[in-house]
Each structure stands twice: as structure tokens, then as C-alpha cells.
Motif scaffolding. Structure first.
Motif, PDB file in Angstrom:
ATOM      1  N   ASP A  18       0.848  -1.192   0.000  1.00  0.00           N
ATOM      2  CA  ASP A  18       0.000   0.000   0.000  1.00  0.00           C
ATOM      3  C   ASP A  18       0.884   1.242   0.000  1.00  0.00           C
ATOM      4  N   PRO A  19       1.654   1.447  -1.088  1.00  0.00           N
ATOM      5  CA  PRO A  19       2.635   2.550  -1.097  1.00  0.00           C
ATOM      6  C   PRO A  19       2.002   3.923  -0.955  1.00  0.00           C
ATOM      7  N   LEU A  20       0.770   4.097  -1.374  1.00  0.00           N
ATOM      8  CA  LEU A  20       0.125   5.405  -1.294  1.00  0.00           C
ATOM      9  C   LEU A  20      -0.754   5.536  -0.045  1.00  0.00           C
ATOM     10  N   ASP A  21      -0.684   4.549   0.821  1.00  0.00           N
ATOM     11  CA  ASP A  21      -1.478   4.565   2.059  1.00  0.00           C
ATOM     12  C   ASP A  21      -2.973   4.720   1.771  1.00  0.00           C
ATOM     13  N   ILE A  22      -3.413   4.070   0.698  1.00  0.00           N
ATOM     14  CA  ILE A  22      -4.833   4.174   0.337  1.00  0.00           C
ATOM     15  C   ILE A  22      -5.702   3.545   1.418  1.00  0.00           C
ATOM     16  N   GLN A  23      -5.324   2.306   1.814  1.00  0.00           N
ATOM     17  CA  GLN A  23      -6.126   1.621   2.827  1.00  0.00           C
ATOM     18  C   GLN A  23      -6.033   2.326   4.177  1.00  0.00           C
ATOM     19  N   LYS A  24      -4.856   2.829   4.464  1.00  0.00           N
ATOM     20  CA  LYS A  24      -4.635   3.487   5.752  1.00  0.00           C
ATOM     21  C   LYS A  24      -5.503   4.727   5.894  1.00  0.00           C
ATOM     22  N   ASN A  25      -5.666   5.461   4.791  1.00  0.00           N
ATOM     23  CA  ASN A  25      -6.408   6.716   4.848  1.00  0.00           C
ATOM     24  C   ASN A  25      -7.884   6.575   4.465  1.00  0.00           C
ATOM     25  N   SER A  26      -8.292   5.357   4.084  1.00  0.00           N
ATOM     26  CA  SER A  26      -9.687   5.144   3.702  1.00  0.00           C
ATOM     27  C   SER A  26     -10.536   4.899   4.940  1.00  0.00           C
ATOM     28  N   PRO A  27     -11.799   5.323   4.914  1.00  0.00           N
ATOM     29  CA  PRO A  27     -12.684   5.022   6.042  1.00  0.00           C
ATOM     30  C   PRO A  27     -12.937   3.527   6.127  1.00  0.00           C
ATOM     31  N   PRO A  28     -13.227   3.001   7.296  1.00  0.00           N
ATOM     32  CA  PRO A  28     -13.471   1.561   7.438  1.00  0.00           C
ATOM     33  C   PRO A  28     -14.677   1.112   6.616  1.00  0.00           C
ATOM     34  N   TYR A  29     -14.621  -0.131   6.183  1.00  0.00           N
ATOM     35  CA  TYR A  29     -15.715  -0.699   5.383  1.00  0.00           C
ATOM     36  C   TYR A  29     -16.992  -0.759   6.206  1.00  0.00           C
ATOM     37  N   ASP A  30     -18.079  -0.262   5.657  1.00  0.00           N
ATOM     38  CA  ASP A  30     -19.377  -0.263   6.323  1.00  0.00           C
ATOM     39  C   ASP A  30     -20.260  -1.293   5.617  1.00  0.00           C
ATOM     40  N   PRO A  31     -20.593  -2.427   6.268  1.00  0.00           N
ATOM     41  CA  PRO A  31     -21.360  -3.479   5.601  1.00  0.00           C
ATOM     42  C   PRO A  31     -22.774  -3.058   5.220  1.00  0.00           C
ATOM     43  N   VAL A  32     -23.312  -2.033   5.843  1.00  0.00           N
ATOM     44  CA  VAL A  32     -24.651  -1.552   5.482  1.00  0.00           C
ATOM     45  C   VAL A  32     -24.574  -0.612   4.291  1.00  0.00           C
ATOM     46  N   ARG A  33     -23.703   0.366   4.362  1.00  0.00           N
ATOM     47  CA  ARG A  33     -23.642   1.413   3.335  1.00  0.00           C
ATOM     48  C   ARG A  33     -22.796   1.005   2.125  1.00  0.00           C
ATOM     49  N   ASP A  34     -21.682   0.297   2.356  1.00  0.00           N
ATOM     50  CA  ASP A  34     -20.709   0.053   1.292  1.00  0.00           C
ATOM     51  C   ASP A  34     -20.945  -1.248   0.523  1.00  0.00           C
ATOM     52  N   TRP A  35     -21.761  -2.139   1.056  1.00  0.00           N
ATOM     53  CA  TRP A  35     -21.969  -3.423   0.379  1.00  0.00           C
ATOM     54  C   TRP A  35     -22.636  -3.236  -0.980  1.00  0.00           C
ATOM     55  N   LYS A  36     -22.220  -4.051  -1.943  1.00  0.00           N
ATOM     56  CA  LYS A  36     -22.832  -4.051  -3.271  1.00  0.00           C
ATOM     57  C   LYS A  36     -23.096  -5.487  -3.696  1.00  0.00           C
ATOM     58  N   LEU A  37     -24.156  -5.669  -4.458  1.00  0.00           N
ATOM     59  CA  LEU A  37     -24.477  -6.990  -4.980  1.00  0.00           C
ATOM     60  C   LEU A  37     -23.349  -7.445  -5.904  1.00  0.00           C
ATOM     61  N   PRO A  38     -22.955  -8.722  -5.847  1.00  0.00           N
ATOM     62  CA  PRO A  38     -21.897  -9.210  -6.740  1.00  0.00           C
ATOM     63  C   PRO A  38     -22.270  -9.012  -8.210  1.00  0.00           C
ATOM     64  N   PRO A  39     -21.289  -9.061  -9.100  1.00  0.00           N
ATOM     65  CA  PRO A  39     -21.578  -8.941 -10.533  1.00  0.00           C
ATOM     66  C   PRO A  39     -22.584  -9.996 -10.996  1.00  0.00           C
ATOM     67  N   ASP A  40     -23.249  -9.708 -12.104  1.00  0.00           N
ATOM     68  CA  ASP A  40     -24.307 -10.594 -12.594  1.00  0.00           C
ATOM     69  C   ASP A  40     -23.820 -12.021 -12.814  1.00  0.00           C
ATOM     70  N   ASP A  41     -22.615 -12.166 -13.346  1.00  0.00           N
ATOM     71  CA  ASP A  41     -22.135 -13.524 -13.627  1.00  0.00           C
ATOM     72  C   ASP A  41     -21.920 -14.318 -12.344  1.00  0.00           C
ATOM     73  N   VAL A  42     -21.509 -13.623 -11.267  1.00  0.00           N
ATOM     74  CA  VAL A  42     -21.325 -14.306  -9.987  1.00  0.00           C
ATOM     75  C   VAL A  42     -22.687 -14.672  -9.395  1.00  0.00           C
ATOM     76  N   VAL A  43     -23.641 -13.755  -9.486  1.00  0.00           N
ATOM     77  CA  VAL A  43     -24.995 -14.044  -8.992  1.00  0.00           C
ATOM     78  C   VAL A  43     -25.562 -15.258  -9.712  1.00  0.00           C
ATOM     79  N   ARG A  44     -25.405 -15.284 -11.035  1.00  0.00           N
ATOM     80  CA  ARG A  44     -25.923 -16.412 -11.813  1.00  0.00           C
ATOM     81  C   ARG A  44     -25.223 -17.715 -11.427  1.00  0.00           C
ATOM     82  N   ALA A  45     -23.908 -17.635 -11.174  1.00  0.00           N
ATOM     83  CA  ALA A  45     -23.159 -18.835 -10.806  1.00  0.00           C
ATOM     84  C   ALA A  45     -23.626 -19.380  -9.455  1.00  0.00           C
ATOM     85  N   VAL A  46     -23.865 -18.489  -8.501  1.00  0.00           N
ATOM     86  CA  VAL A  46     -24.323 -18.916  -7.182  1.00  0.00           C
ATOM     87  C   VAL A  46     -25.706 -19.550  -7.283  1.00  0.00           C
ATOM     88  N   ILE A  47     -26.605 -18.909  -8.015  1.00  0.00           N
ATOM     89  CA  ILE A  47     -27.963 -19.446  -8.155  1.00  0.00           C
ATOM     90  C   ILE A  47     -27.924 -20.800  -8.856  1.00  0.00           C
TER      91      ILE A  47
END
Length: 357
Positions: A9-38
Motif C-alpha cells: 500500500d505505497p500510497l497509504d490508500i487503505q490506511k487513509n480510507s474510512p473503514p468498510y461499512d457493511p450496510v452502506r458500502d456493500w454491493k451486490l456481486p456482478p451478474d455472472d457471480v450471482v448467476r453462478a451462485v444461483i
């Protein structure tokens, strides 16, 4: 993604990013992954259970399919239902809403199941990559996280509705999912009406969901009450294990109502057919969240709508010749290439709720 998940992480991107929020930041997987799971996880269950879905219009009339389930385009959506034995129908419910209505229901998971749901965005990405490369997931809870499940808590529930999302809630929790002998399709809901008040605060639409089929697909040999009486310390160990599990209800004084001891059940060779009924929806914008009596009344009406739906499905499936005969269903599927027909809509009684959508 590999670089993001590495320690480089040479640019300290993760260090300076806000923590992951499972409510706000979550996104549905790509369509191909959704189809594969189903394809891999849901379709085999669909093939065995031949699920049938119904929904209810504003007049209380039943319709085949999920077309009458409201969307959350303008207001958050709260789906409230009965928890079936072992929660084995979740994949069918979520995939049906995803595929047919593009509704993304986010489950509120028990703390034990949700222990792995706080691992952050890196774990979500790695799960998707495993599916993209055809690898299997290590634990079913990984699928819950991938498809948006969060730990059940007042804060998470509040924020899901606050951010205009769709929440999937089973008020009966563990008590219903791990029910005992003679308790098929009984509701074990708490007295508190908190979910109605939160829904009213954010003008949500509440959709009751009734489901049957899981309890008829297994034979309970011994339930929790019998298992805790096992000799040689086995029952005592099970009881101690259950008492060590965190309760899903934050204000629970003990775990008596949430005994986390799965019944000893023998699955039947071919499951019974599964039926799902989305009942008449409730417009929570018409409710004053500060009016406790009004919230209590709506809570009772929602619970009654779920129970009515269960009773209606149990009665209507008597007219379905394929309800319990899995061999007959599979023969029909092989011959015609589709699920067999079910009972006529006229067999399904109308909703008796007086509330408008």
C-alpha cells in the motif's frame, strides 16, 4: 483487487480510507457471480422442492408469482415472515426476488451466523473471486455475507431502512428455525413491536411473508427439550453450549426463548413442495411512530397476516396432487422439462386484512 487485498500500500490508500461499512458500502456481486451462485446453490434446491410463489394485490386478491410485491424505489421495504425449519428456504426467497423483481433483500442474521460477516470488503472480494474461478465457499455464512446479510441488531436494522434498502426479518428467529415436535408453522414472535416503529419512522412498506414446506421435508427424531435430557453429560453439554451463544435480541435476559440446539432431524428422501405467499402490504407512513398503541395494533395485524397466509397455504395445498409426492414431481420435470402445476388460485383464500397498501 489482488493488489487492494495485499499488504502493498505505497500510497497509504487503505490506511487513509474510512473503514468498510457493511450496510452502506456493500454491493451486490456482478451478474455472472450471482448467476453462478444461483446455478450451483439454488437451482438444485428448486428442482427438489418445486417452489411456488404467490403475492397479494391491494384488494387482497392472490396472484401467481411475485408481481404484487412492492419495490423500494421511493421508500424502504421491510419483508417480515415466518422462519422455516433450519432456514433452508432462504436461497429460494432471495433468488426469486432478485431474478423476478430486481429486489435485493438484505437478511438480518443471528449473531452466531453473523460472526464472519464483519471481515470487511477484502473478504467480500475474495469470496467473489472464488466463485469466479469456480471454487467452492468454505462456509455457508460466506454466501450470506456475499448477498448482503448483516448481523441482526437495532442499529443495523435502523440503518438499512434509513438508507432506503430492503430488509428481510424473521421475528421468530432461532425459536422458529429450530422448532420442536408438533410446532410446525407456529409463530414465536416477541411481544416488542420495535420493527413497526422503525418502519414508521422511515415510511417503509411492510410486506408479510408466509412459507410452508420445510417442516414437511424432515422428520424430527428428538427436539431440544429431549436432547438436553440425554444421559452421560451429553444433554448438559448441549445446554451449556446453548447458554454460551449470544442472543439475537439485544434486550433478552436469557436464552430460554432462543435455545440454540438444533433438533435431531432426518431429511426425507425427496422434500415436500415449498409454497411462499407475500401477503397484503402495510404502508408504515400512515403510522405515527410515537403512538405505541397504534404500533402495537399494526404489529398484531402483520402477525395475523402471516398466520393467515400460512393457514391459507396449508389448506390450498390439499388441492395440489404434487405437494408431497417428490417422485411424481421429478417424473413430471423429466418428462415435460418444467415444474408440475399446483393448486388453482381459487383454492387460496383472500387476505382478510382491512389495511390498504
Amino acid at each position: 483487487e489482488v493488489l487492494l487485498d495485499s499488504h502493498i500500500d505505497p500510497l497509504d490508500i487503505q490506511k487513509n480510507s474510512p473503514p468498510y461499512d457493511p450496510v452502506r458500502d456493500w454491493k451486490l456481486p456482478p451478474d455472472d457471480v450471482v448467476r453462478a451462485v444461483i446455478e450451483k446453490r439454488v437451482k438444485p434446491t428448486r428442482k427438489r422442492a418445486s417452489p411456488v410463489f404467490f403475492s397479494t394485490d391491494s384488494t387482497g386478491q392472490r396472484r401467481r408469482g411475485v408481481s404484487q410485491v412492492p419495490s423500494n424505489d421511493r421508500a424502504p421495504l421491510l419483508i417480515v415472515g415466518n422462519h422455516q425449519l433450519f432456514g433452508q428456504d432462504l436461497g429460494m426467497i432471495i433468488s426469486e426476488l432478485l431474478e423476478q423483481r430486481n429486489i435485493v433483500p438484505r437478511g438480518l442474521a443471528h449473531p452466531t451466523v453473523a460472526e464472519g460477516l464483519l471481515r470487511g470488503e477484502q473478504e467480500v472480494r475474495s469470496q467473489r473471486r472464488r466463485y469466479e474461478f469456480g471454487e467452492d465457499l468454505r462456509f455457508e455464512g460466506d454466501l450470506f455475507q456475499m448477498f448482503g446479510a448483516v448481523k441482526v441488531s437495532p442499529r443495523n436494522f435502523f440503518r438499512l431502512l434509513q438508507t432506503n434498502q430492503t430488509a428481510l426479518l424473521f421475528p421468530g428467529g432461532v425459536r422458529e428455525a429450530l422448532h420442536g415436535k408438533g410446532e410446525d408453522y407456529k409463530l414465536f414472535w416477541p411481544e416488542k413491536t420495535d420493527f413497526v416503529r422503525v418502519a414508521a419512522r422511515f415510511n417503509a412498506t411492510i410486506v408479510p411473508l408466509s412459507a410452508i414446506g420445510a417442516a414437511d421435508s424432515a422428520t424430527i427424531i428428538a427436539d431440544a427439550n429431549e436432547l438436553v435430557k440425554l444421559p452421560f453429560g451429553l444433554g448438559e453439554n448441549l445446554s451449556n453450549f446453548s447458554n454460551s451463544i449470544a442472543a439475537a435480541r439485544f434486550d433478552a435476559k436469557d436464552n430460554e426463548e432462543e435455545t440454540f440446539i438444533p433438533p435431531l432431524a432426518l431429511p426425507k428422501p425427496l422434500p415436500a413442495r415449498h409454497y411462499f405467499l407475500f401477503g397484503r402490504s402495510f404502508d408504515a407512513s400512515l403510522i405515527d411512530p410515537s403512538n405505541k398503541d397504534a404500533c402495537d395494533e399494526v404489529y398484531k395485524e402483520i402477525k395475523s397476516e402471516v398466520q393467515q397466509g400460512i393457514d391459507a397455504l396449508l389448506e390450498a395445498r390439499k388441492d395440489d396432487p404434487y405437494a408431497f409426492d417428490g417422485l411424481k414431481r421429478s417424473s413430471y420435470q423429466r418428462f415435460y422439462g418444467k415444474d408440475p402445476p399446483t393448486f388453482p388460485l381459487s383454492s387460496l383464500s383472500k387476505s382478510r386484512s382491512n389495511r390498504n397498501q
